[in-house]
Design an enzyme around this catalytic site. Structure first.
Site, short mmCIF file in Angstrom:
data_model
loop_
_atom_site.label_atom_id
_atom_site.label_comp_id
_atom_site.label_asym_id
_atom_site.label_seq_id
_atom_site.Cartn_x
_atom_site.Cartn_y
_atom_site.Cartn_z
N TYR A 80 0.82 -1.21 0.00
CA TYR A 80 0.00 0.00 0.00
C TYR A 80 0.86 1.27 0.00
O TYR A 80 1.63 1.48 0.94
CB TYR A 80 -0.91 -0.03 1.24
N ASN A 98 7.46 -2.63 2.65
CA ASN A 98 6.57 -1.51 2.99
C ASN A 98 5.94 -1.75 4.36
O ASN A 98 4.78 -1.52 4.56
CB ASN A 98 5.47 -1.41 1.92
N SER A 122 3.05 -3.79 4.47
CA SER A 122 3.19 -5.14 3.96
C SER A 122 4.56 -5.38 3.37
O SER A 122 5.32 -4.44 3.16
CB SER A 122 2.13 -5.38 2.86
N SER A 151 -0.60 -6.02 8.03
CA SER A 151 0.44 -6.29 7.06
C SER A 151 0.09 -7.50 6.19
O SER A 151 -0.41 -8.50 6.67
CB SER A 151 1.76 -6.56 7.80
N GLY A 152 0.37 -7.36 4.92
CA GLY A 152 0.27 -8.50 4.02
C GLY A 152 1.67 -9.01 3.75
O GLY A 152 2.36 -8.47 2.89
#
Lengths: 375, 375, 375, 375
Positions: free
Chosen positions: B142, B214, B249, B287-288
């Site tokens: 993101y 990120n 993420s 978070s991914g």
């Protein structure tokens, strides 16, 4: 008119021993809304980018209370065979939360529909504090046999239209919405729905199912255990797919008002396999058999604070068994409804996908003791 | 010029005991190509749909031999925390095959990039027998803190550009491609890469990693075990995100020429957690943390016939351990490289994400015994 | 006495920024009880069936309210590397319920302990309506380097003794119970524990961890980021395992009073990887790195009726992040405590597994800036 | 003699369109051996620890070439519902390797059988370099309705006997080995087996299945789609379990000589659900529906060196579809064979589990058009 379509029960076909809800549809689960946008354009030879187009979008809203991102429901996912796409699953697996509506479309349009759902959410809902991002759920099956799938004819406005059109009440079935160009067991397939309501003693819960059915070989089709696909041969109804390996996919959405936790939703999702298997689904290699179950029985899961947990409800493990039966039976009947309600469609290059002939179906059922023997 | 960026090793920071490949990049795995398309446009206040834009697309090709759909590689997926999206995973989980390139972009642009990959594949490759459909792999993090993410500025042509630009050789790092607008541990983040080459005795295999980083809080940042984030406080370098919960993420792509099966790739993917954990990733809720590993060591997996199996190679279980060490170390160093190479970026509403200051970093490392003690 | 053992904090080593609970042990989670049965018998050459024996059983009770089968807690499982055994996981994965105590023993004694837990449950508890069957949870690590593991010296009475001895309060660590014969990073390992208590603002929840640590290479050992294993070489402390590949396993049990659902427990379990990674675990191929997390914050999950759901509590997704930090930090410190508290043990064939030398440890920590620099 | 049992095909019941192998048994897969040890002792009232005993152990060897630890095969696991135990799965999930024989027994005896398999392996096989440890695979279903399950009557010698008795050739079915005290759809259940052989064009591969069937309600039983359970009511054949909720479990072992990778084995295991669903399995909450598939088509997976990979074979994805059909059909028929071959058994407290009456079965099949209509 030879093509008067009827749902399975109107044909005397009942699956299992449980009662359906009043609509025998996923919308029997209170609050659920379904909307279709059907895109039919052109005839004749395929010109990629021009058509013919036989596709669409179907949207299932898990409730009628605005943004699902702000007001999610518990959900769980299972795949029998993963040759397909459903976006948003990583977050459902992680959090157990369904944070968007569920859209279903064709294989090549998953992306446009997914991004459009982000825009739609921002356009349609007012947030106190807008979420940074959305992870929309979009599933697909492949309609390229009837439709110019590589022409990318689904646009953001089609998602908007399907989402805005969503309503409670009866659900259009067959060759509509995402199901417009789909085939099932080498007959015309598409959207189908069904539901079951448990007795008060078992909790009185409703389980509803909606499918976008686009899978299966003719020979494997069984309806209530009767080998219909072997009895209605290619001599009687031509197979639109004899030219190639028969694969294809099915998306199964299961919903219940029983207050289930994410793990319990996942267990429900896994039972879609049971119903699918009984109709003749084998989870063929080329098939994306993707199942998503959610429960509307708990809400407010974004509302708690670290020190002030929210309260939810659940059922003891043994209470799952009747819900499993309901899920399996409703999934089976939803597929049969898709077959019984889908109308014959002619698409790309004049190809025709034929509807399951209902009179012959009834005749076969009778020959296999349905109607004539003790039920 | 204060912002001369250097990779970790140029700063005297070495992670682990294994040697990197010649480029210390994912492209040390023969055949792999990486391409970036960076989109920077506008300054000042956010006007959704206009900008400012700080985003992009990064594409990783698993080999240089044309269509990955026709010529897939084995792959495996793991998620530490699933608050993110990576399309195409259902099929990788099912078949163990990576059948597309891997693209990484921003959260709101996953869809457009995904559909564009279908179009790209049809435009760029000639098939003997075209596959009916593609299930492209697109991950995201993101960048909405620096970029007008809801303006949907990524277009199909950006995917085309990144895919066409892909090349072997050195890989641009930092604020480029999909990493253009990303932050990491409250410094500027983005793309990073690293590799390890095992000794001949251990097989001589290469493991390469590319990250789009990120994620993470300042306090948690550790470099080679040194608590850098605690030492370089907000008084020294302002935190761009102090205003809100710090999530975010990381996408980690791992590649190896070791001939691994899908299960073994999955094991490699799981080790990305090791490297990430050592830098300070906790897999925060928002978070991914999505990891994809693939092996270029086997090919031809679409080529066999039912009665004429194809032949592939694999390694015994014990041979995995050094590959795990290589994967963990390269993941750790790739993240550190992203931090060391990313340049300060100012975006939406004049917000600035500051680069990790390299002189201060070296000073901290020295104070914690790095350089001064026995290694 | 050279072998005065101390816990990490007594040595000035603190992991992370969160505060431990009063005992800095898994028993800081109210109601949890831990019991050890240590079996030490014989010296000298290995005679299979006779000894020497250096093994035991450790039992963790998730609460102090009788039968866990009747009164289960929510739980979730994760494995970093599956070269190990933990029985009972199929049911935890399915139902999210931990329905037995958790026992840990050696690899060859999982079966006897598992069946004994069924007998124990019937012997010790009175049921209104006895469950038809039990699916006990028993984990293991391999102590065959020090103990006559193939002699099958653990008997049902040892499980009974450990289960009966379980108590709240401080937990014995090091070479006790299931940890008696274990090694860790080529020092003596075994049982370790730690806890974290969140601030009231973050909910005030406690996370406790207990490990049976039996994994890892010397070179990989890091304590609070300091490369201790590289600094305390084989010349200083002989490696008991230099003769072979260093693998081995770690069981990590995580507990919290935060009211978590099964999915959320699984997320906590997955964070054990973070703590383990920071100490130097890579999940080597030969390692069974099996993690089980449970929450004592909900009870009564067998009590509802299908039509009368029970009520439970949970936390919103964002509240998980501090719990993750607590879980990772407590796991890291529990391992360090196992190392710091384990005493040197000599077993089979006179082999000696050496305790981590604490003075040298402190010396190394100092050389790497711990104690001397800003924390 | 009223209780002359026959297999399904001898009764004119054929499942699906594929041909079985010569034995219509799992032993049609070359090299596979099956052994049973049946334990029947005592009559009358239950005295825990004394009897009556109606239990046993069944062992499936994946090949006839000695230690499976030294010479493993690829395998994959799936559970439809996890209310059961199968040890050894963590390692199969991790490595894809089945490193022991597969034993099946009663729920309370999993442990003793598991540890005995470790001892057996050491006793019976000579190793060049003995593995440090074993992770045996033992599954179970619950026979406590007929047998003194809490008396722990299975001893290590019973595992030895079943393992030593294992042979290729025809497989005893019904109330034998692990299946001695089992019930299925409220008839007597137990062991059943079946196989399918694909045409040469599809590779000529064999898929064999062995089940230990102990699940299901009367009403749900369907044989080849015919609602047999609804037609043969409790008035005709008393239900041994009407007194309680009907749950129970089924272990399904699937084997093939097709050269499959671990992921592909897992896909085969998942198809056991298809066959089970068609007979009437819903994966009820109380059921442990655990499926293990292995392939004998690759060997030598412990043999490679890091730098010298071993060579194996596999099939392209599309070749899986006919194997799925074979697996589903053989699983369905194996269950029907268990029902058709099991003899009436009287056990604890004089309880009787009645065999499915074969003449009535054939009568029902005829009334539902089987035999009379086009197949």
């Amino acid at each position: 008119m030879t093509d008067q379509r009827k749902r399975a029960r109107a044909l005397g076909i009942t699956i299992g021993r449980l009662e359906p809800g009043p609509l025998n549809a996923i919308t029997d689960v209170a609050g659920i809304k379904v909307g279709h946008e059907t895109i039919i354009r052109g005839d004749g030879d395929l010109v990629v980018g021009q058509g013919p187009v036989r596709t669409g979008v179907t949207v299932v809203w898990p409730h009628s209370d605005g943004s699902v991102a702000q007001n999610p429901v518990y959900a769980g996912y299972h795949q029998l065979n993963g040759n397909g796409e459903m976006t948003g699953i990583a977050w459902i697996d992680e959090s157990g939360l369904l944070t968007s509506a569920v859209a279903i479309t064709n294989t090549a349009s998953v992306g446009v529909v997914r991004d459009a759902m982000i825009a739609y959410d921002r356009d349609r809902f007012v947030y106190e504090r807008e979420p940074d991002f959305h992870l929309p759920v979009v599933g697909e099956t492949y309609d390229g046999w009837l439709s110019d799938i590589n022409g990318f004819h689904v646009r953001p406005e089609h998602l908007y239209a399907a989402a805005d059109a969503a309503a409670s009440g009866p659900v259009a079935e067959g060759s509509v919405g995402g199901g417009t160009g789909m085939n099932c067991h080498e007959f015309k397939g598409g959207i189908g729905t069904s539901s079951r309501r448990l007795s008060a003693e078992l909790g009185g819960w409703t389980v509803g199912v909606l499918v976008q059915a686009n899978y299966g070989s003719r020979h494997a089709l069984r309806i209530d255990g009767v080998p219909v696909g072997r009895e209605i041969g290619f001599d009687q109804v031509p197979s639109h797919l004899q030219e190639r390996i028969v694969d294809g996919s099915i998306i199964i959405i299961l919903a219940t008002d029983a207050p289930l936790l994410p793990d319990q939703c996942r267990r429900i999702a896994r039972r879609a396999t049971i119903g699918l298997a009984r109709v003749g689904g084998n989870g063929n290699n080329g098939s994306g058999d993707l199942f998503l179950a959610f429960s509307t029985g708990n809400r407010g899961m974004m509302a708690g604070e670290p020190g002030a947990p929210f309260t939810i409800r659940s059922l003891p493990p043994d209470a799952m068994t009747p819900l499993f039966e309901a899920a399996a039976d409703a999934a089976e009947e939803a597929i049969v409804n898709a077959l019984c309600m889908a109308t014959t469609v002619t698409g790309v290059n004049g190809r025709t996908s034929h509807a399951l002939p209902l009179e012959q179906l009834q005749d076969v059922m009778g020959r296999y003791g349905r109607g004539a023997v003790r039920r």
